[in-house]
Enzyme design. Sequence first.
Site, PDB file in Angstrom:
ATOM      1  N   ARG A  40      -1.473  10.485  -8.518  1.00 28.12           N
ATOM      2  CA  ARG A  40      -2.803  10.087  -8.065  1.00 28.12           C
ATOM      3  C   ARG A  40      -3.805  11.013  -8.749  1.00 28.12           C
ATOM      4  O   ARG A  40      -3.768  12.231  -8.564  1.00 28.12           O
ATOM      5  CB  ARG A  40      -2.897  10.203  -6.539  1.00 28.12           C
ATOM      6  CG  ARG A  40      -1.870   9.357  -5.804  1.00 28.12           C
ATOM      7  CD  ARG A  40      -1.603   9.906  -4.416  1.00 28.12           C
ATOM      8  NE  ARG A  40      -2.762   9.807  -3.552  1.00 28.12           N
ATOM      9  CZ  ARG A  40      -2.927   8.860  -2.638  1.00 28.12           C
ATOM     10  NH1 ARG A  40      -2.017   7.918  -2.484  1.00 28.12           N
ATOM     11  NH2 ARG A  40      -3.987   8.840  -1.873  1.00 28.12           N
ATOM     12  N   THR A  41      -4.697  10.446  -9.524  1.00 30.71           N
ATOM     13  CA  THR A  41      -5.604  11.245 -10.352  1.00 30.71           C
ATOM     14  C   THR A  41      -6.975  11.373  -9.705  1.00 30.71           C
ATOM     15  O   THR A  41      -7.451  10.468  -9.019  1.00 30.71           O
ATOM     16  CB  THR A  41      -5.759  10.613 -11.747  1.00 30.71           C
ATOM     17  OG1 THR A  41      -6.253   9.280 -11.607  1.00 30.71           O
ATOM     18  CG2 THR A  41      -4.412  10.589 -12.463  1.00 30.71           C
ATOM     19  N   ASP A  61       0.865  -1.169   0.000  1.00 30.49           N
ATOM     20  CA  ASP A  61       0.000   0.000   0.000  1.00 30.49           C
ATOM     21  C   ASP A  61       0.902   1.219   0.000  1.00 30.49           C
ATOM     22  O   ASP A  61       1.633   1.458   0.953  1.00 30.49           O
ATOM     23  CB  ASP A  61      -0.907  -0.014   1.232  1.00 30.49           C
ATOM     24  CG  ASP A  61      -1.846   1.175   1.252  1.00 30.49           C
ATOM     25  OD1 ASP A  61      -1.944   1.860   0.219  1.00 30.49           O
ATOM     26  OD2 ASP A  61      -2.477   1.414   2.290  1.00 30.49           O
ATOM     27  N   GLU A 110      -7.023  15.930  -0.284  1.00 33.06           N
ATOM     28  CA  GLU A 110      -7.906  17.089  -0.269  1.00 33.06           C
ATOM     29  C   GLU A 110      -7.184  18.317   0.264  1.00 33.06           C
ATOM     30  O   GLU A 110      -7.385  19.428  -0.230  1.00 33.06           O
ATOM     31  CB  GLU A 110      -9.144  16.793   0.578  1.00 33.06           C
ATOM     32  CG  GLU A 110     -10.135  15.839  -0.067  1.00 33.06           C
ATOM     33  CD  GLU A 110     -11.486  15.885   0.619  1.00 33.06           C
ATOM     34  OE1 GLU A 110     -11.511  16.109   1.843  1.00 33.06           O
ATOM     35  OE2 GLU A 110     -12.509  15.719  -0.074  1.00 33.06           O
ATOM     36  N   LYS A 130     -16.130   5.529  -4.157  1.00 30.04           N
ATOM     37  CA  LYS A 130     -14.905   6.085  -4.749  1.00 30.04           C
ATOM     38  C   LYS A 130     -15.114   7.498  -5.293  1.00 30.04           C
ATOM     39  O   LYS A 130     -14.485   7.910  -6.274  1.00 30.04           O
ATOM     40  CB  LYS A 130     -14.370   5.173  -5.867  1.00 30.04           C
ATOM     41  CG  LYS A 130     -13.926   3.806  -5.390  1.00 30.04           C
ATOM     42  CD  LYS A 130     -13.371   2.983  -6.540  1.00 30.04           C
ATOM     43  CE  LYS A 130     -12.845   1.642  -6.058  1.00 30.04           C
ATOM     44  NZ  LYS A 130     -13.884   0.806  -5.439  1.00 30.04           N
ATOM     45  N   LYS A 134     -16.122  14.951  -7.341  1.00 27.23           N
ATOM     46  CA  LYS A 134     -14.777  14.526  -7.719  1.00 27.23           C
ATOM     47  C   LYS A 134     -14.591  13.092  -7.235  1.00 27.23           C
ATOM     48  O   LYS A 134     -15.203  12.658  -6.251  1.00 27.23           O
ATOM     49  CB  LYS A 134     -13.708  15.431  -7.107  1.00 27.23           C
ATOM     50  CG  LYS A 134     -13.600  15.349  -5.590  1.00 27.23           C
ATOM     51  CD  LYS A 134     -12.520  16.272  -5.067  1.00 27.23           C
ATOM     52  CE  LYS A 134     -12.438  16.177  -3.536  1.00 27.23           C
ATOM     53  NZ  LYS A 134     -11.429  17.094  -2.976  1.00 27.23           N
TER      54      LYS A 134
END
Length: 413
Positions: A349-350, A127, A254, A301, A320
């Site tokens: 990370r998109t 991870d 965020e 998600k 988003k």
Amino acid sequence: SGTALGVVVYTGYETRSVMNTSAPQTKMGRIDMEINRLTKVLFLLTMSLSFALIALRGLNITGAYIDFFRFVLLFSTIIPISLRVNLDLSKIFHSWSIGRDKRIPGTVVRSSTIPEELGRIVYLLSDKTGTLTQNEMIFKRLHLGTTSYTSDTVDEVESHILAMYPAGAIGPVQGGRGGKVRKTEVTRTHEAVRALALCHNVTPVVDDDPVNNGATAHVPLASNDSDAESSFMGANQSLEASPSVTYQASSPDEVALVSWTEHVGMALVERSQQHMVVRVPNGQQLRFDILQVFPFSSETKRMGIIVRDCANGEITFYMKGADVVLSKMVEYNDWLDEECGNMAREGLRTLVVAKKPLTEEQYTEFESRLKQAQLSVADRDAEVRRVVASLEIDLQLLALTGVEDKLQVDVRP
């Protein structure tokens, strides 16, 4: 007669938690399994040789079994019993050496049976966040479909935001309900930045002596470590000019997005359960009422929020989330999948950002159905998801963001 308070149906070993619990297995290294297979082969070879020699001498019933055990005893040296002892001693020494290695201080060996497996590792699946990385997010890229902003063009984003809020203006210029005004690069950039400044669960905390409680960051757009450090210092200096502000949220992604919007001119200065306030370059503070919040979950998600602009009453649904989810909800486009693949190959990370303007009648009807679903007795969560899903249709694709999680020291991509 009396009153029954409850009935115990399953107890002891019949409970679900116990029945789903399996006995732990002893961990064995690959070398141990290879030696076990080799030992079995040598044992079969010993028995075969013993039978063969008995057959060559002739089958004498009276002394055959004595000769058989004699040959087995003679050939027993083929099985390397001492190898097992030497292997266990070497594992103990290997474990002791790992614990005393100065290049990996603090390492604790909790198993002395599988340390040699470290030498067999070819691929490491982990991870990423917080293990191979520092959990320090850096905003790297903003893609609008026809335009892509990086560290070299971040000044253009600031100029576009400044052009939308000239000195003395009340609200953004060229604003129109539902995007009726012809969209330009300036308005598209403004819509994307405003969506990032509003669609989140970040709370600004003003403190004379801020303490990083939870996920906090001041992360501007950067392409390398030197750019990140210089931009980072610039962001901190701008914050020190006013009361210290730190952003706190459950997700560092965020925080990185909101910190970047502050860096380009739209700063979140106040947040409550009912409203949020955003400061724009001309010093004006825009107030938005929070009508609904749909928090992020590992199942959906994505996260969404419905806000009302207090200046003109416009209601907008912002969302988003992961590209695999939102690519099915946004209007047709020919660049999202390709750009997501490009950013993923760069290790970013998109997040896909989209919106949907709502009229007062549309929101009132949606709110009525949502309250009815929330009061449902059976399958309440499913009913709420069904109502929210009715809103997640034909969203306007605004932007694709790329955030980098900095790797740990000495970790190479």
